[in-house]
Design an enzyme around this catalytic site. Structure first.
Site, PDB file in Angstrom:
ATOM      1  N   ASP A   1      79.836 102.694  61.774  1.00  0.00           N
ATOM      2  CA  ASP A   1      79.919 101.988  60.510  1.00  0.00           C
ATOM      3  C   ASP A   1      78.552 101.334  60.256  1.00  0.00           C
ATOM      4  O   ASP A   1      77.810 101.044  61.204  1.00  0.00           O
ATOM      5  CB  ASP A   1      81.013 100.921  60.607  1.00  0.00           C
ATOM      6  CG  ASP A   1      80.973  99.967  59.435  1.00  0.00           C
ATOM      7  OD1 ASP A   1      81.061 100.434  58.286  1.00  0.00           O
ATOM      8  OD2 ASP A   1      80.835  98.747  59.661  1.00  0.00           O
TER       9      ASP A   1
ATOM     10  N   TYR B   1      77.692  98.571  57.428  1.00  0.00           N
ATOM     11  CA  TYR B   1      77.662  97.159  57.015  1.00  0.00           C
ATOM     12  C   TYR B   1      78.439  96.283  57.998  1.00  0.00           C
ATOM     13  O   TYR B   1      79.647  96.422  58.149  1.00  0.00           O
ATOM     14  CB  TYR B   1      78.224  97.009  55.600  1.00  0.00           C
ATOM     15  CG  TYR B   1      77.353  97.665  54.554  1.00  0.00           C
ATOM     16  CD1 TYR B   1      76.247  97.002  54.026  1.00  0.00           C
ATOM     17  CD2 TYR B   1      77.619  98.960  54.103  1.00  0.00           C
ATOM     18  CE1 TYR B   1      75.428  97.609  53.069  1.00  0.00           C
ATOM     19  CE2 TYR B   1      76.816  99.576  53.146  1.00  0.00           C
ATOM     20  CZ  TYR B   1      75.727  98.891  52.632  1.00  0.00           C
ATOM     21  OH  TYR B   1      74.920  99.498  51.695  1.00  0.00           O
TER      22      TYR B   1
ATOM     23  N   ARG C   1      81.327  88.844  50.968  1.00  0.00           N
ATOM     24  CA  ARG C   1      81.770  89.914  51.843  1.00  0.00           C
ATOM     25  C   ARG C   1      83.288  90.139  51.737  1.00  0.00           C
ATOM     26  O   ARG C   1      83.768  91.267  51.660  1.00  0.00           O
ATOM     27  CB  ARG C   1      81.395  89.587  53.289  1.00  0.00           C
ATOM     28  CG  ARG C   1      81.901  90.560  54.338  1.00  0.00           C
ATOM     29  CD  ARG C   1      81.349  91.950  54.173  1.00  0.00           C
ATOM     30  NE  ARG C   1      81.708  92.821  55.278  1.00  0.00           N
ATOM     31  CZ  ARG C   1      81.576  94.140  55.257  1.00  0.00           C
ATOM     32  NH1 ARG C   1      81.094  94.763  54.187  1.00  0.00           N
ATOM     33  NH2 ARG C   1      81.904  94.866  56.292  1.00  0.00           N
TER      34      ARG C   1
ATOM     35  N   SER D   1      80.009 105.395  56.041  1.00  0.00           N
ATOM     36  CA  SER D   1      79.983 104.095  55.370  1.00  0.00           C
ATOM     37  C   SER D   1      80.585 104.133  53.965  1.00  0.00           C
ATOM     38  O   SER D   1      80.554 105.165  53.287  1.00  0.00           O
ATOM     39  CB  SER D   1      78.522 103.632  55.278  1.00  0.00           C
ATOM     40  OG  SER D   1      78.389 102.510  54.457  1.00  0.00           O
ATOM     41  N   ASN D   2      81.093 102.979  53.547  1.00  0.00           N
ATOM     42  CA  ASN D   2      81.484 102.782  52.161  1.00  0.00           C
ATOM     43  C   ASN D   2      80.283 102.873  51.220  1.00  0.00           C
ATOM     44  O   ASN D   2      80.436 103.139  50.034  1.00  0.00           O
ATOM     45  CB  ASN D   2      82.110 101.384  51.993  1.00  0.00           C
ATOM     46  CG  ASN D   2      83.573 101.326  52.416  1.00  0.00           C
ATOM     47  OD1 ASN D   2      84.259 102.349  52.458  1.00  0.00           O
ATOM     48  ND2 ASN D   2      84.058 100.126  52.711  1.00  0.00           N
TER      49      ASN D   2
END
Lengths: 222, 222
Positions: free
Chosen positions: A8, A10, A39, A115-116
């Protein structure tokens, strides 16, 4: 046997709070609360938009969630918003990242980020941290237009590498992401840096590590 | 023309923080933080489980999220957990609820609750608040085994009442729920009690009201 190790981005490789921490002079004592709410809302918006079927790229979600957080804390100046978003493009990389990646690569393990974030943002992040060369693949949810922890996100790894799920190691500092990946079928390591966080009470099997040196030791059997 | 008016339960009709507020003597100064994190994680777990395809009834999620919150704040005694969960079954009803419901019913508007909660929990809540008789339907997501804001949840209203979406008024104090219902196509009222909250930065058209008297005035054109 682990064939590839997927990270991942972030919170795991990059410190999401390093953006706001650079603006303490403007945000004052609130800077860590602004960052935490930013966040929290960023993640909420990924889940809510996924469930509503209203995908937009992560950059938009990052801007929307920052807008929310700044409103809550009463910051109305739009220039601070843009400066924070700019800082978010070059987040600090955690110190234990380069040596972990070099060890994995030296042992023939394939590496990737899942990742997003958008591909553009991921490229900017790894470039600014000088870790781009350590990754075989940067994989973004933008290809499936839905966010983690939907299974189709984790399935992107299988599509890229063509290996069985159980030969994939997945590392995330986000407990819910670790659990999502565990539900998909990866061998998962929850990175609980400094043992600071409480694990989410959700079903899923994973190992817990407190730094990335422990990861290479686990995967390489060192 | 509004044919039926549908209410969210938790946070909208019932004060989710009234459970923890009864245990200030045990939870101390932390009671509102315990309650806020409990609620935050409760919602997160509904979204995460929905995206992972790992539905469990809301009662389980309420227990899991409380477990998380108590761990974060260092409460290890399991008896407080059970007492809080018991209190959650009979949450306080907001004061403006009964008069709003009686006005709607007097004007021939059908009424319902549409909630993440189980049917059993919803029945207990309306019974303990003496408002059961005002509702034509109690509708739980348990029928579709996925949580708000997935569209199939809001569609349950259409299945029950057989009216067009645009003739349904939907009321929620949860900004993201209001937005989910707006995306589905209802005429939506976001109940921002005391104008305390900031609206989520997500797409969707809705009206904002600060108490339920304003709701009946809007719907009945008073």
């Amino acid at each position: 046997m682990i064939a590839c190790c997927v990270f991942d981005a972030y919170g795991t490789l990059f410190d999401v709070h390093s953006a706001a921490s650079k603006f303490q002079s403007i945000l004052g004592n609130h800077y860590s609360s602004v960052s935490a709410l930013w966040r929290q809302k960023q993640l909420e918006y990924t889940w809510l938009r996924s469930l509503m079927g209203r995908y937009v790229p992560f950059d938009q979600i990052t801007a929307d969630s920052l807008e929310y957080s700044l409103q809550v804390f009463g910051f109305q100046d739009q220039s601070i918003k843009q400066r924070l978003l700019d800082a978010y493009k070059t987040l600090d990389c955690f110190q234990d990242v380069p040596s972990c990646l070099s060890q994995l690569k030296a042992n023939g393990i394939h590496t990737a980020i899942l990742s997003n974030g958008t591909l553009g943002s991921l490229k900017t992040l790894v470039d600014s941290a000088n870790i781009a060369d350590w990754f075989d693949q940067l994989i973004s949810v933008s290809q499936v237009q839905i966010y983690k922890p939907h299974p189709s996100v984790y399935d992107l790894v299988i599509q890229k590498f063509g290996v069985p799920k159980e030969n994939v190691a997945f590392v995330s500092s986000n407990s819910w992401d670790a659990i999502g990946a565990a539900n998909f079928g990866f061998r998962v390591f929850w990175l609980n840096r400094n043992e600071k966080n409480v694990a989410d009470v959700l079903p899923g099997e994973y190992s817990t590590i407190s730094n990335l040196s422990q990861l290479s030791a686990n995967i390489l059997g060192g």
